[in-house]
Design an enzyme around this catalytic site. Structure first.
Site, PDB file in Angstrom:
ATOM      1  N   GLY A  40       3.834   1.976  -6.530  1.00  0.00           N
ATOM      2  CA  GLY A  40       3.113   2.991  -6.251  1.00  0.00           C
ATOM      3  C   GLY A  40       1.680   2.311  -7.266  1.00  0.00           C
ATOM      4  O   GLY A  40       1.456   1.129  -6.575  1.00  0.00           O
ATOM      5  N   HIS A  46      -1.723  -2.116  -0.207  1.00  0.00           N
ATOM      6  CA  HIS A  46      -0.773  -1.269  -0.121  1.00  0.00           C
ATOM      7  C   HIS A  46      -1.004  -0.614   1.453  1.00  0.00           C
ATOM      8  O   HIS A  46       0.143  -0.927   2.632  1.00  0.00           O
ATOM      9  CB  HIS A  46      -0.147  -0.150  -0.845  1.00  0.00           C
TER      10      HIS A  46
END
Ligand code: PAF
Length: 287
Positions: A40, A46
């Site tokens: 996260g 990402h």
């Protein structure tokens, strides 16, 4: 994008519900699953992994799980940034189909007694400064692979040693998964994107690009014929120290084995980890 928190629901969604390996419906017959595991606090690096996965698969699965097993007791598990809503927006926009977001008790309903002990490639460099790190990473990644059963998984080169450890895991355990290595995402000034950059003060953030600049300068000297690697590494360590860094290591290694590089530096990568204030940054450059 479907957010799934339970293992049973994930298996149902991915067509793994007891069909003895056969597809459960026409929809699943051609399914290719690409998987991007994360903890996260997603950044553009990402997001680009999801974008790279998108054209390769019918189903793109991301996971968010801050894995306690890979944090040493003195590390930042409790303060690791948790930014679920923003992460969801980013994943959705990048084209993820499924986000697996388990609670800790779902993934580790009992103390995780079975663990993956990494081989030599996971017992050097990072492991010397973060004991147990690769055991924690390998264990959770194997577990996530087992749950998602992807054909493809994408890992960033920013965590170079992690990438090589996961490749070894897949190879040695004969997992039918293709590992794709994605280039490191960088900010405008070259700083490698990392969730931990958020810990830097403004002054530290201004200083932080020096790590990559130092690696680039080393790369240039090697390309220019420098072969005294030890002196090169020591110069880099001293330079960073003189600017307030506390380097853990800066080392020229072989890209695949991560053993010290051969005399001609072919297939080399310089890997580095250094602390700036309380933040530990890692980076690397292929030579
Ligand atoms: O690179 C990371 O974010 C983590 O180490 C990973 C691979 C998601 C395992 O927890």
């Amino acid at each position: 994008m479907q957010v799934i928190t339970r293992i049973a629901e994930l298996r149902e969604r991915l067509g793994q519900n007891g069909s003895q390996g056969k597809p459960t419906s026409a929809t699943h017959a051609q399914q290719t699953v690409a998987f991007v595991p994360t903890m996260g606090n997603l950044h553009a690096g990402h997001i680009s992994l999801i974008q790279q996965a998108r054209p390769l698969a019918t189903t793109v699965v991301a996971s968010i799980f801050v894995n306690r097993l890979q944090f040493a007791p003195n590390e930042d598990f409790d303060r690791y940034p948790r930014t679920f809503d923003a992460d969801c927006e980013g994943l959705k926009a990048a084209g993820a189909d499924v986000l697996f977001f388990p609670e800790e008790r779902e993934l580790y309903p009992e103390p995780q007694g079975f663990v993956v002990q990494p081989p030599a490639i996971g017992q050097m460099l990072e492991e010397r400064f973060r004991p147990g790190f690769f055991r924690g990473v390998s264990t959770v990644v194997l577990k996530l692979f087992n749950l998602v059963q992807p054909q493809i998984a994408i890992f960033g080169k920013k965590d170079y040693q992690q990438l090589r450890v996961i490749e070894a895991l897949v190879r040695q355990l004969a997992l039918p998964i293709q590992i794709i290595a994605a280039e490191t995402g960088r900010d405008h000034d070259g700083l490698a994107l990392s969730s931990r950059n958020g810990y830097l003060s403004p002054a530290e953030r201004a200083e932080a690009p020096r790590l990559y600049q130092t690696l680039q300068a080393m790369q240039q000297r090697i390309r220019g014929g420098e072969r005294n690697f030890l002196a090169l590494e020591n110069d880099a360590i001293e330079l960073l120290r003189s600017h307030g860094w506390r380097p853990d290591y800066i080392s020229l290694r072989h890209r695949q084995t991560l053993q010290p590089a051969s005399a001609d530096a072919s297939e080399g990568v310089i890997v580095a980890a250094a602390r700036l204030g309380t933040t530990r940054l890692i980076d690397n450059i292929e030579v």
